[in-house]
Design a protein around this motif. Structure first.
Motif, PDB file in Angstrom:
ATOM      1  N   ALA A 240       0.802  -1.223   0.000  1.00 50.00           N
ATOM      2  CA  ALA A 240       0.000   0.000   0.000  1.00 50.00           C
ATOM      3  C   ALA A 240       0.832   1.269   0.000  1.00 50.00           C
ATOM      4  CB  ALA A 240      -0.948  -0.005   1.199  1.00 50.00           C
ATOM      5  N   SER A 241       1.952   1.277   0.716  1.00 47.87           N
ATOM      6  CA  SER A 241       2.762   2.488   0.821  1.00 47.87           C
ATOM      7  C   SER A 241       3.427   2.870  -0.504  1.00 47.87           C
ATOM      8  CB  SER A 241       3.833   2.326   1.903  1.00 47.87           C
ATOM      9  OG  SER A 241       4.684   1.246   1.615  1.00 47.87           O
ATOM     10  N   SER A 242       3.447   1.959  -1.472  1.00 47.81           N
ATOM     11  CA  SER A 242       4.028   2.276  -2.790  1.00 47.81           C
ATOM     12  C   SER A 242       3.090   3.127  -3.632  1.00 47.81           C
ATOM     13  CB  SER A 242       4.372   0.995  -3.543  1.00 47.81           C
ATOM     14  OG  SER A 242       5.388   0.270  -2.871  1.00 47.81           O
ATOM     15  N   MET A 243       1.860   3.289  -3.187  1.00 54.54           N
ATOM     16  CA  MET A 243       0.912   4.156  -3.895  1.00 54.54           C
ATOM     17  C   MET A 243       1.239   5.610  -3.558  1.00 54.54           C
ATOM     18  SD  MET A 243      -1.727   4.415  -5.922  1.00 54.54           S
ATOM     19  CE  MET A 243      -2.801   2.979  -5.942  1.00 54.54           C
ATOM     20  N   ARG A 244       2.020   6.228  -4.416  1.00 54.75           N
ATOM     21  CA  ARG A 244       2.480   7.599  -4.198  1.00 54.75           C
ATOM     22  C   ARG A 244       2.158   8.468  -5.405  1.00 54.75           C
ATOM     23  NH1 ARG A 244       4.069   8.547   1.169  1.00 54.75           N
ATOM     24  NH2 ARG A 244       5.191   6.724   1.971  1.00 54.75           N
ATOM     25  N   GLU A 245       2.304   9.774  -5.220  1.00 49.81           N
ATOM     26  CA  GLU A 245       2.160  10.682  -6.355  1.00 49.81           C
ATOM     27  C   GLU A 245       3.312  10.436  -7.332  1.00 49.81           C
ATOM     28  OE1 GLU A 245       1.365  14.813  -5.569  1.00 49.81           O
ATOM     29  OE2 GLU A 245       0.786  14.349  -3.501  1.00 49.81           O
ATOM     30  N   ALA A 275      -5.333  -3.696  -1.029  1.00 50.23           N
ATOM     31  CA  ALA A 275      -3.948  -3.478  -0.603  1.00 50.23           C
ATOM     32  C   ALA A 275      -3.849  -3.674   0.902  1.00 50.23           C
ATOM     33  CB  ALA A 275      -3.483  -2.064  -0.966  1.00 50.23           C
ATOM     34  N   GLN A 276      -2.619  -3.720   1.395  1.00 53.83           N
ATOM     35  CA  GLN A 276      -2.376  -3.945   2.812  1.00 53.83           C
ATOM     36  C   GLN A 276      -2.919  -2.798   3.655  1.00 53.83           C
ATOM     37  OE1 GLN A 276      -0.578  -6.672   3.878  1.00 53.83           O
ATOM     38  NE2 GLN A 276      -0.515  -6.191   6.049  1.00 53.83           N
ATOM     39  N   GLU A 277      -3.967  -3.025   4.416  1.00 52.05           N
ATOM     40  CA  GLU A 277      -4.481  -2.089   5.414  1.00 52.05           C
ATOM     41  C   GLU A 277      -4.789  -0.699   4.838  1.00 52.05           C
ATOM     42  OE1 GLU A 277      -2.037  -2.309   8.991  1.00 52.05           O
ATOM     43  OE2 GLU A 277      -1.486  -4.339   8.426  1.00 52.05           O
ATOM     44  N   MET A 278      -5.280  -0.643   3.601  1.00 49.19           N
ATOM     45  CA  MET A 278      -5.545   0.663   2.985  1.00 49.19           C
ATOM     46  C   MET A 278      -6.772   1.363   3.563  1.00 49.19           C
ATOM     47  SD  MET A 278      -8.484  -0.223   1.232  1.00 49.19           S
ATOM     48  CE  MET A 278      -8.692   1.408   0.560  1.00 49.19           C
ATOM     49  N   ASP A 279      -7.631   0.635   4.268  1.00 47.22           N
ATOM     50  CA  ASP A 279      -8.873   1.202   4.801  1.00 47.22           C
ATOM     51  C   ASP A 279      -8.707   1.460   6.305  1.00 47.22           C
ATOM     52  OD1 ASP A 279     -11.483   1.914   5.229  1.00 47.22           O
ATOM     53  OD2 ASP A 279     -12.306  -0.097   5.034  1.00 47.22           O
ATOM     54  N   ASN A 280      -8.665   2.790   6.769  1.00 45.67           N
ATOM     55  CA  ASN A 280      -9.159   3.883   5.956  1.00 45.67           C
ATOM     56  C   ASN A 280      -8.084   4.764   5.321  1.00 45.67           C
ATOM     57  OD1 ASN A 280      -8.328   5.427   8.252  1.00 45.67           O
ATOM     58  ND2 ASN A 280     -10.437   5.819   8.888  1.00 45.67           N
ATOM     59  N   THR A 281      -6.882   4.855   5.926  1.00 45.86           N
ATOM     60  CA  THR A 281      -5.855   5.744   5.375  1.00 45.86           C
ATOM     61  C   THR A 281      -4.465   5.136   5.345  1.00 45.86           C
ATOM     62  OG1 THR A 281      -5.270   6.728   7.512  1.00 45.86           O
ATOM     63  CG2 THR A 281      -7.125   7.734   6.311  1.00 45.86           C
ATOM     64  N   PHE A 282      -4.337   3.844   5.581  1.00 48.21           N
ATOM     65  CA  PHE A 282      -3.040   3.203   5.806  1.00 48.21           C
ATOM     66  C   PHE A 282      -2.255   3.986   6.856  1.00 48.21           C
ATOM     67  CE2 PHE A 282       1.301   1.643   4.562  1.00 48.21           C
ATOM     68  CZ  PHE A 282       1.078   0.338   4.941  1.00 48.21           C
ATOM     69  N   TYR A 283      -2.933   4.192   7.989  1.00 47.38           N
ATOM     70  CA  TYR A 283      -2.349   4.849   9.150  1.00 47.38           C
ATOM     71  C   TYR A 283      -1.788   6.227   8.803  1.00 47.38           C
ATOM     72  CZ  TYR A 283      -2.784   0.048  10.764  1.00 47.38           C
ATOM     73  OH  TYR A 283      -3.271  -1.200  11.078  1.00 47.38           O
ATOM     74  N   GLY A 284      -2.583   6.978   8.017  1.00 49.31           N
ATOM     75  CA  GLY A 284      -2.256   8.373   7.768  1.00 49.31           C
ATOM     76  C   GLY A 284      -1.515   8.667   6.487  1.00 49.31           C
ATOM     77  N   ILE A 285      -1.188   7.665   5.678  1.00 41.70           N
ATOM     78  CA  ILE A 285      -0.477   7.921   4.418  1.00 41.70           C
ATOM     79  C   ILE A 285      -1.400   8.582   3.401  1.00 41.70           C
ATOM     80  CG2 ILE A 285       0.530   6.796   2.396  1.00 41.70           C
ATOM     81  CD1 ILE A 285       2.089   5.027   4.159  1.00 41.70           C
ATOM     82  N   PHE A 286      -2.687   8.167   3.378  1.00 42.52           N
ATOM     83  CA  PHE A 286      -3.646   8.747   2.448  1.00 42.52           C
ATOM     84  C   PHE A 286      -4.641   9.613   3.209  1.00 42.52           C
ATOM     85  CE2 PHE A 286      -2.990   4.211   1.069  1.00 42.52           C
ATOM     86  CZ  PHE A 286      -1.980   4.490   0.179  1.00 42.52           C
ATOM     87  N   ASP A 287      -5.380  10.408   2.466  1.00 44.69           N
ATOM     88  CA  ASP A 287      -6.500  11.147   3.019  1.00 44.69           C
ATOM     89  C   ASP A 287      -7.742  10.278   2.858  1.00 44.69           C
ATOM     90  OD1 ASP A 287      -8.833  12.878   3.172  1.00 44.69           O
ATOM     91  OD2 ASP A 287      -7.404  14.547   3.180  1.00 44.69           O
ATOM     92  N   ALA A 288      -8.481  10.065   3.944  1.00 42.00           N
ATOM     93  CA  ALA A 288      -9.656   9.190   3.882  1.00 42.00           C
ATOM     94  C   ALA A 288     -10.653   9.661   2.833  1.00 42.00           C
ATOM     95  CB  ALA A 288     -10.325   9.105   5.250  1.00 42.00           C
TER      96      ALA A 288
END
Length: 568
Positions: A240-245, A275-288
């Motif tokens: 999941a953390s590889s999902m970047r801009e 993806a791994q733990e993407m719901d809800n923000t992967f512990y703050g990496i994404f904006d919900a």
């Protein structure tokens, strides 16, 4: 390349500019099993451009009128492949369309499909699905599906053509295949994977020529899982953390990767977990509110003609649940609510089951708020990830998690063991851990898969399955600690019941039980103690409720964990 015992290649080749084509078949096809059409373009896409090619094939069953639209995937150079799993026997007609590459457009033909004649349930009953209003997954024909998963986040690092350095005395020519086959023998029905350590890298939003061999290797993993009769609950693309801009906000690239993934793997018996733990923000990496994996879910849903079950692997339940009820972290994002919590988002994305990450207490009652949060939805919840045996718990905890899950309305459980949940992982292995009952030492955590594959709790999962399949487990309703239907002498229990059947799992280190308080007065019932370690039942005894409708339960046979089944 071989694709299963009864999967065959159908090769469609456009001949040099003459507009004719030929189709070659190496044999018949069977229902629900993946087969292929292989096309060769007049153009070579080794240097790029394949992502612009939207080749799709419509498969139609003339007798029933049923049809499926399956996207193709590029397989390097001039090659494009369409995979299809026929849902009915008889003749299927197919026709290809491709506006971007005329050499692939307009090809057509047919294939003859026979009824599946093997003994694997996934092909006898058809692909697994989620149906609105049902709290459990079902096969295509409506038969309840018993979800018992094994966790392999590093599937692609498991050696497929050799035994590897952790095999010990196990004699095998494939570490990966050995574990799959052994788990089938142990009664597991699902293989849970992440694409960690894959031989392809699509974090740039593209599938390049350099990625093709990695995807062909992935085909071999998927095919063996399918040939073993397991459902493959697989996460998409990368960790999941590889999902970047810029990829996270590049809708065109996300659509392409989603279409490619569905095209390549969607004709296997699969479930999508994003993806791994993407719901809800992967512990703050994404904006919900703008999580890119929600867009991925939309595209997968759009291109998946089979409507395989789709979910987003959730963060730990302490942080995220459905609405946030039952969570406990005060710093949780979006108040702990799932990004799929609204019916509008669920409909748009095809989200239709919950991949929860729940590690229930092993010393007290389950959280009624958390259970009600999942039970109150219209779709199934699976306890997809909990404590791993040999890392954060031992056999007791691993066994208890399964029983607690099913009797709490989570009609599925994802088991995991050290060096299998993530092969050769160094994660948290140098510290001492406790689950409230057992202490797991660094020495415990350094076990190899050749030992953990035979942990007692793994073998005991079949006892859970056999017990549940002895009655209509899918109709179980959780009875919670604040429901007042049961007065417990011990707090460590979990209780589920159907019409006329009561099942209680007592896991405290005592003989104490309690009494059910809402039985018909003066009612005589049959009580049977079931040993979750051995799978053996003790002789049934009769128990009778009092005039007040209270049914006093017999003491446990000893202080270990036991299951009590009471039938009216």
């Amino acid at each position: 390349m071989k694709f299963g015992l009864v999967s065959f290649f159908f090769v469609a080749m456009l001949l040099c500019g003459c507009g004719a084509n030929s189709v070659k078949s190496s044999g018949s096809v069977q229902t629900w099993m993946m087969t292929e059409l292989k096309f060769e373009s007049s153009n070579d896409y080794s240097s790029g451009g394949s992502e612009e090619i939207d080749l799709k094939v419509v498969f139609t069953h003339p007798k029933s009128g049923e049809s499926f639209v399956r996207p193709a995937f590029w397989d390097g150079g001039k090659a494009f492949i369409v995979r299809f799993a026929p849902t009915k026997e008889g003749r299927w007609k197919w026709k290809a369309s491709c506006l971007e590459d005329k050499s692939l457009d307009g090809l057509q033909g047919s294939l003859k499909c026979a009824e599946y004649d093997g003994d694997l349930a996934i092909y006898q009953h058809g692909f697994v699905k989620s149906e609105p209003g049902k709290k459990y997954l079902v096969y295509a024909d409506g038969t309840p599906f018993f979800y018992l998963g094994d966790t392999h986040w590093g599937m692609y690092t498991e050696e497929i053509d050799e035994k590897g350095p952790h095999a010990g005395s196990i004699d095998t020519d494939s570490h990966f295949k050995y574990i799959v086959d052994r788990r089938v023998e142990q009664g597991f029905t699902v293989y849970q994977s992440e694409p960690i350590g894959s031989a392809f890298d699509v974090a740039d939003g593209k599938v390049d020529q350099d990625d093709i061999e990695g995807f062909r290797l992935a085909d071999r993993y998927y095919q063996h899982i399918a040939d073993a009769g397991l459902v493959h609950a697989n996460a998409e693309f990368f960790f999941a953390s590889s999902m970047r801009e810029p990829l996270a906000f590049d809708d065109k690239a996300l659509e392409y990767l989603s279409r490619y993934w569905v095209a390549r793997f969607g004709a296997f018996p699969v479930m999508w977990t994003l993806a791994q733990e993407m719901d809800n923000t992967f512990y703050g990496i994404f904006d919900a509110a703008d999580n890119p994996w929600v867009k991925v879910a939309e595209y997968i849903h759009e291109y998946d003609a089979y409507s395989h079950p789709l979910s987003g692997h959730q963060e730990n339940a302490w942080h995220t649940s459905v609405t946030g009820r039952g969570t406990g972290d005060e710093k949780r994002d979006a108040d702990g609510a799932s990004v799929f919590a609204s019916s509008e988002v669920a409909a748009r994305t095809g989200h239709n089951w919950w991949a929860a990450q729940w590690s229930p207490s092993l010393t007290g009652p389950v959280s009624p708020d958390l259970v009600r949060d999942y039970w109150g939805t219209s779709c199934p919840a699976i306890n997809y990830e909990g404590r791993y045996c040999g890392l954060w718990t031992k056999d007791f905890g691993s066994r208890a998690q399964g029983w607690i899950s099913f009797l709490s309305g989570f009609f599925g459980y994802g088991y995991g063991a050290i060096d299998i949940w993530l092969y050769q992982s160094r994660y948290d292995i140098d510290t001492e851990s406790t689950d409230g009952v057992d202490t797991i030492t660094p020495e415990d955590k350094r076990k190899h898969w050749s030992e953990s594959i035979e942990y007692a709790s793994a073998g005991q999962m079949i006892h859970l399955r056999n017990f549940m399949e002895s009655f209509d487990w899918w109709n179980l309703v959780p009875v919670l600690s604040d429901d007042k239907a049961f007065e417990a002498s011990s707090t460590a229990y979990v209780y589920g019941r159907t019409q006329g059947t009561h099942v209680l799992y007592f896991f405290a280190k005592s003989k104490d039980t309690g009494e059910i308080t809402d039985i018909q007065p003066n009612k005589t019932l049959k009580a049977i103690w079931y040993n979750p370690c051995s799978g053996e039942s003790l002789a049934p005894v009769e128990v009778t409720s009092g005039q007040d409708g209270h049914l006093k339960l017999p003491e446990k046979p000893d202080t270990e964990d036991w299951v009590l089944k009471i039938t009216e």
